[in-house]
Design a protein around this motif. Structure first.
Motif, PDB file in Angstrom:
ATOM      1  N   ILE A 193       2.997  -9.765   6.526  1.00  0.00           N
ATOM      2  CA  ILE A 193       2.398 -10.064   4.825  1.00  0.00           C
ATOM      3  C   ILE A 193       2.543 -11.669   4.886  1.00  0.00           C
ATOM      4  O   ILE A 193       3.586 -12.199   5.104  1.00  0.00           O
ATOM      5  N   GLU A 194       1.464 -12.365   4.390  1.00  0.00           N
ATOM      6  CA  GLU A 194       1.591 -13.759   3.937  1.00  0.00           C
ATOM      7  C   GLU A 194       1.072 -14.038   2.776  1.00  0.00           C
ATOM      8  O   GLU A 194       0.409 -13.023   2.309  1.00  0.00           O
ATOM      9  N   SER A 195       1.435 -15.074   2.167  1.00  0.00           N
ATOM     10  CA  SER A 195       1.030 -15.897   1.006  1.00  0.00           C
ATOM     11  C   SER A 195      -0.424 -15.456   0.994  1.00  0.00           C
ATOM     12  O   SER A 195      -1.212 -15.930   1.805  1.00  0.00           O
ATOM     13  N   GLY A 196      -0.852 -14.991  -0.255  1.00  0.00           N
ATOM     14  CA  GLY A 196      -2.427 -14.920  -0.619  1.00  0.00           C
ATOM     15  C   GLY A 196      -3.164 -13.586  -0.087  1.00  0.00           C
ATOM     16  O   GLY A 196      -4.216 -13.219  -0.498  1.00  0.00           O
ATOM     17  N   ASP A 197      -2.147 -12.659   0.581  1.00  0.00           N
ATOM     18  CA  ASP A 197      -2.792 -11.274   0.980  1.00  0.00           C
ATOM     19  C   ASP A 197      -2.793 -10.525  -0.331  1.00  0.00           C
ATOM     20  O   ASP A 197      -2.025 -10.630  -1.351  1.00  0.00           O
ATOM     21  N   LEU A 198      -3.718  -9.594  -0.118  1.00  0.00           N
ATOM     22  CA  LEU A 198      -3.716  -8.693  -1.127  1.00  0.00           C
ATOM     23  C   LEU A 198      -3.109  -7.379  -0.619  1.00  0.00           C
ATOM     24  O   LEU A 198      -3.202  -6.776   0.395  1.00  0.00           O
ATOM     25  N   ILE A 199      -2.357  -6.633  -1.679  1.00  0.00           N
ATOM     26  CA  ILE A 199      -1.700  -5.367  -1.552  1.00  0.00           C
ATOM     27  C   ILE A 199      -2.048  -4.353  -2.390  1.00  0.00           C
ATOM     28  O   ILE A 199      -2.323  -4.555  -3.391  1.00  0.00           O
ATOM     29  N   ALA A 200      -2.524  -3.111  -1.735  1.00  0.00           N
ATOM     30  CA  ALA A 200      -2.811  -2.009  -2.525  1.00  0.00           C
ATOM     31  C   ALA A 200      -1.632  -1.087  -2.752  1.00  0.00           C
ATOM     32  O   ALA A 200      -1.103  -0.544  -1.661  1.00  0.00           O
ATOM     33  N   VAL A 201      -1.619  -0.546  -3.864  1.00  0.00           N
ATOM     34  CA  VAL A 201      -0.717   0.401  -4.301  1.00  0.00           C
ATOM     35  C   VAL A 201      -1.436   1.612  -4.578  1.00  0.00           C
ATOM     36  O   VAL A 201      -2.167   1.699  -5.694  1.00  0.00           O
ATOM     37  N   PHE A 202      -1.354   2.727  -3.762  1.00  0.00           N
ATOM     38  CA  PHE A 202      -2.002   3.846  -4.180  1.00  0.00           C
ATOM     39  C   PHE A 202      -1.564   4.870  -5.148  1.00  0.00           C
ATOM     40  O   PHE A 202      -0.237   5.049  -5.525  1.00  0.00           O
ATOM     41  N   GLY A 203      -2.202   5.654  -5.876  1.00  0.00           N
ATOM     42  CA  GLY A 203      -1.713   6.725  -6.699  1.00  0.00           C
ATOM     43  C   GLY A 203      -1.130   6.119  -7.867  1.00  0.00           C
ATOM     44  O   GLY A 203      -0.524   6.430  -8.616  1.00  0.00           O
ATOM     45  N   ALA A 204      -1.986   4.901  -8.306  1.00  0.00           N
ATOM     46  CA  ALA A 204      -1.549   3.881  -9.614  1.00  0.00           C
ATOM     47  C   ALA A 204      -2.688   4.500 -10.677  1.00  0.00           C
ATOM     48  O   ALA A 204      -2.972   3.757 -11.635  1.00  0.00           O
ATOM     49  N   GLY A 205      -3.565   5.756 -10.578  1.00  0.00           N
ATOM     50  CA  GLY A 205      -4.458   5.909 -11.602  1.00  0.00           C
ATOM     51  C   GLY A 205      -4.019   6.492 -12.876  1.00  0.00           C
ATOM     52  O   GLY A 205      -4.894   6.913 -13.587  1.00  0.00           O
ATOM     53  N   GLY A 243       8.161   9.759  -6.917  1.00  0.00           N
ATOM     54  CA  GLY A 243       8.114   8.443  -7.328  1.00  0.00           C
ATOM     55  C   GLY A 243       7.578   7.505  -6.189  1.00  0.00           C
ATOM     56  O   GLY A 243       7.350   6.283  -6.363  1.00  0.00           O
ATOM     57  N   PHE A 244       7.721   8.247  -4.898  1.00  0.00           N
ATOM     58  CA  PHE A 244       6.807   7.181  -3.759  1.00  0.00           C
ATOM     59  C   PHE A 244       5.385   7.164  -3.936  1.00  0.00           C
ATOM     60  O   PHE A 244       4.732   8.012  -4.199  1.00  0.00           O
ATOM     61  N   ARG A 245       5.207   5.620  -3.585  1.00  0.00           N
ATOM     62  CA  ARG A 245       3.751   5.326  -3.825  1.00  0.00           C
ATOM     63  C   ARG A 245       3.449   4.461  -2.282  1.00  0.00           C
ATOM     64  O   ARG A 245       4.407   3.719  -1.998  1.00  0.00           O
ATOM     65  N   LEU A 246       2.525   4.870  -1.643  1.00  0.00           N
ATOM     66  CA  LEU A 246       2.019   4.047  -0.428  1.00  0.00           C
ATOM     67  C   LEU A 246       1.408   2.421  -1.041  1.00  0.00           C
ATOM     68  O   LEU A 246       0.555   2.529  -1.752  1.00  0.00           O
ATOM     69  N   ALA A 247       2.032   1.529  -0.417  1.00  0.00           N
ATOM     70  CA  ALA A 247       1.818   0.216  -0.642  1.00  0.00           C
ATOM     71  C   ALA A 247       1.314  -0.431   0.966  1.00  0.00           C
ATOM     72  O   ALA A 247       2.208  -0.210   1.571  1.00  0.00           O
ATOM     73  N   ILE A 254      -5.783  14.651 -12.829  1.00  0.00           N
ATOM     74  CA  ILE A 254      -7.257  14.111 -12.773  1.00  0.00           C
ATOM     75  C   ILE A 254      -7.375  12.739 -12.074  1.00  0.00           C
ATOM     76  O   ILE A 254      -8.158  12.442 -11.314  1.00  0.00           O
ATOM     77  N   SER A 255      -6.602  12.029 -12.927  1.00  0.00           N
ATOM     78  CA  SER A 255      -6.642  10.408 -12.649  1.00  0.00           C
ATOM     79  C   SER A 255      -5.811   9.742 -11.569  1.00  0.00           C
ATOM     80  O   SER A 255      -5.970   8.568 -10.920  1.00  0.00           O
ATOM     81  N   ALA A 256      -4.462  10.403 -11.378  1.00  0.00           N
ATOM     82  CA  ALA A 256      -3.616   9.533 -10.514  1.00  0.00           C
ATOM     83  C   ALA A 256      -3.937   9.023  -9.095  1.00  0.00           C
ATOM     84  O   ALA A 256      -3.828   7.730  -8.939  1.00  0.00           O
ATOM     85  N   SER A 257      -4.798   9.987  -8.514  1.00  0.00           N
ATOM     86  CA  SER A 257      -5.124   9.469  -7.023  1.00  0.00           C
ATOM     87  C   SER A 257      -6.418   8.896  -7.006  1.00  0.00           C
ATOM     88  O   SER A 257      -6.623   8.352  -6.169  1.00  0.00           O
ATOM     89  N   ALA A 258      -6.890   8.769  -8.226  1.00  0.00           N
ATOM     90  CA  ALA A 258      -8.178   8.144  -8.536  1.00  0.00           C
ATOM     91  C   ALA A 258      -8.249   6.817  -8.604  1.00  0.00           C
ATOM     92  O   ALA A 258      -9.120   6.147  -8.843  1.00  0.00           O
ATOM     93  N   GLY A 259      -6.762   6.279  -8.629  1.00  0.00           N
ATOM     94  CA  GLY A 259      -6.955   4.759  -8.691  1.00  0.00           C
ATOM     95  C   GLY A 259      -5.804   4.014  -8.127  1.00  0.00           C
ATOM     96  O   GLY A 259      -4.996   4.716  -7.423  1.00  0.00           O
ATOM     97  N   ILE A 260      -6.147   2.801  -7.689  1.00  0.00           N
ATOM     98  CA  ILE A 260      -5.123   2.023  -7.056  1.00  0.00           C
ATOM     99  C   ILE A 260      -4.962   0.900  -7.915  1.00  0.00           C
ATOM    100  O   ILE A 260      -5.662   0.311  -8.471  1.00  0.00           O
ATOM    101  N   LEU A 261      -3.836   0.195  -7.621  1.00  0.00           N
ATOM    102  CA  LEU A 261      -3.338  -1.172  -8.177  1.00  0.00           C
ATOM    103  C   LEU A 261      -3.534  -2.157  -7.125  1.00  0.00           C
ATOM    104  O   LEU A 261      -2.840  -1.889  -5.780  1.00  0.00           O
ATOM    105  N   VAL A 262      -4.067  -3.221  -7.231  1.00  0.00           N
ATOM    106  CA  VAL A 262      -4.114  -4.429  -6.186  1.00  0.00           C
ATOM    107  C   VAL A 262      -3.436  -5.466  -6.831  1.00  0.00           C
ATOM    108  O   VAL A 262      -3.829  -6.030  -7.896  1.00  0.00           O
ATOM    109  N   THR A 263      -2.697  -5.952  -5.930  1.00  0.00           N
ATOM    110  CA  THR A 263      -1.851  -7.315  -6.551  1.00  0.00           C
ATOM    111  C   THR A 263      -2.044  -8.263  -5.304  1.00  0.00           C
ATOM    112  O   THR A 263      -2.316  -7.913  -4.149  1.00  0.00           O
ATOM    113  N   ARG A 264      -1.699  -9.509  -5.580  1.00  0.00           N
ATOM    114  CA  ARG A 264      -1.837 -10.642  -4.600  1.00  0.00           C
ATOM    115  C   ARG A 264      -0.529 -11.239  -4.166  1.00  0.00           C
ATOM    116  O   ARG A 264       0.405 -11.269  -5.253  1.00  0.00           O
ATOM    117  N   VAL A 265      -0.005 -11.360  -2.903  1.00  0.00           N
ATOM    118  CA  VAL A 265       0.989 -11.915  -2.595  1.00  0.00           C
ATOM    119  C   VAL A 265       1.122 -13.571  -2.890  1.00  0.00           C
ATOM    120  O   VAL A 265       0.357 -14.287  -2.336  1.00  0.00           O
TER     121      VAL A 265
END
Length: 447
Positions: A386-398, A333-337, A293-304
């Motif tokens: 990718i440059e410093s300050g960019d945001l990266i989304a990791v999908f399937g992190a729910g 274990g593969f996640r789209l980033a 139910i939750s895995a694909s309903a969430g993403i992780l957002v991280t900053r470079v």
């Protein structure tokens, strides 16, 4: 509409720009989609309509209160693997009759809290849900018992509190046929377990429970568990007519995370096929999907934070990482980033089997902040520059994010939000490193 999609080069969570919520709440950040959670729950519930099975979300997969509240509002039940999960289910607004308390090694305190909310730690804190304290909540719908001693401890607790409760026997079923598990009662010993129990006491044993561990993508595993439970239950009902429930556990693959795993309808068909006779004779069925139910309903957002060139590729250091060995097993274990903001035409492929247009792309590693070799979001990926300050989304992190996310100050310092169409609500603030030291400082200085 997909819960997360690119619009004019900007990643959207439902109708909210992910870049906006990252700037507002800080990173690392986990973003959940309320509508996606609801759709996944409804899809599984609908697929199980032929047998009228009850869907109980496994709290362990994502214990975030925002997620649990979104599911409770849709009528989901909950599978609590311990005392804190039980409290979270109640805080989310769930009816206690829709909660199964399982797990092994449950303390006497947890058993008492399960049968009488006066013994909930939330009662002592004066916490209210719907303007009522925990003392109003009543006993949980079902407790799963691992062994006869746990049953005796529950009996004493319920008798002392003058409360009646319903329980299931956890049966040690291994759907893979690799040998007995160390948890639960052997199928050969269930009859003996029941024969030594007084059905007139405060604890009524009404069902059988099995835990189907995650792993693999084979819905037939769930079907084998359900079939073995039904066979055992049908044999017992001739002598113990109060046995009316089987709980086949979880183990479902995540909905919408990968086309390489079986669909929830396939899992539902396996359960329905194995339990049709049980249901036809008046029995009920419970399933406990979590990551489904939750895995694909969430993403992780991280900053470079920094980027360097090494061995012909870019190494981007982010403010969050994922510990690889603890990742869920779907899709290997593969996640789209992918960057949150890209130029038009650089959106990620919509199909996992699609080839990436390598023009204007760069080979990159996305590294976490701890300096550990395993701490990485992605290795050897072809990504936009990718440059410093960019945001990266990791999908399937729910699902299981609290186990996987690593930050500079320790594990899981993420903020959490839940998005519902145009609104974004903070459900947990970003971790404060210095604040985590306060419990140790409050213990006083050495003499």
């Amino acid at each position: 509409m997909p819960p997360f999609q690119y619009l004019d080069g900007e990643l959207m969570a439902e109708r909210v720009r992910v870049a906006d919520v990252a700037d507002r709440f800080g990173t690392p950040l986990i973003v959940h989609s309320a509508r996606s959670l609801a759709r996944h729950h409804e899809r599984i519930q609908s697929a199980l309509t032929p047998i009228g099975a009850s869907v109980h979300f496994a709290v362990d997969a994502c214990p975030d209160l925002g997620v649990l509240r979104a599911l409770a509002e849709r009528g989901a039940g909950f599978y609590a693997g311990g005392g804190l999960h039980l409290e979270r289910a109640w805080l989310a607004g769930a009816s206690m009759q829709r909660v199964v308390l399982a797990g092994v090694g449950k303390s006497d305190e947890v058993l008492r809290a399960a049968v009488d909310g006066v013994y909930s730690p939330m009662f002592g804190l004066g916490t209210l849900v719907g303007d009522k304290p925990a003392s109003y909540r009543g006993p949980v719908g079902l407790l799963s018992l691992d062994n006869p001693l746990e049953l005796e401890r529950l009996r004493r607790a319920a008798s002392g509190l003058r409360v009646n409760c319903r329980a299931m026997i956890r049966v040690a079923i291994d759907p893979d046929g690799e040998g007995e598990t160390k948890f639960g009662v052997s199928p050969d010993d269930v009859e003996l377990f029941l024969s030594r129990h007084d059905p007139a006491g405060p604890v009524k044993i009404v069902g059988l429970h099995a835990h189907t561990p995650p792993g693999g993508r084979d819905a037939a595993r769930i079907g084998r568990t359900a079939s073995l439970l039904c066979e055992l239950g049908l044999g017992l009902r001739a002598r113990h007519e109060h046995i009316d429930t089987i709980d086949v556990g979880g183990g479902w693959a995540a909905v919408g995370l990968s086309r390489r795993v079986e669909l929830p309808e396939t899992y539902a068909d396996a359960v329905s096929g194995a339990t049709h006779r049980w249901v036809a004779e008046g029995g009920s069925v419970i399933v406990e999907p979590g990551r489904a139910i939750s895995a694909s309903a969430g993403i992780l957002v991280t900053r470079v934070l920094d980027v360097k060139r090494l061995h012909g590729r870019d190494i981007a250091y982010c403010d969050a990482g994922l510990e690889e060995r603890l990742r869920p097993s779907d899709a290997g274990g593969f996640r789209l980033a992918w960057p949150v903001s890209v130029d038009s035409g650089q959106e990620p492929p919509s199909d996992e089997d699609s080839r990436i247009d390598s023009r204007n792309m760069h080979w990159a590693d996305l590294a976490g902040p701890t300096g550990r070799e395993r701490d990485a979001l992605a290795r050897g990926r072809l990504l936009p520059k990718i440059e410093s300050g960019d945001l990266i989304a990791v999908f399937g992190a729910g699902a299981y994010a609290s186990r996987c996310v690593l930050t500079q100050s320790g594990r899981d310092g993420c903020a959490r939000i839940i998005v519902d169409e145009y609104s974004a609500r903070l459900t947990r603030a970003k971790g404060d490193g210095p604040a985590s030291l306060r419990p140790e400082l409050d213990t006083g200085s050495p003499a």
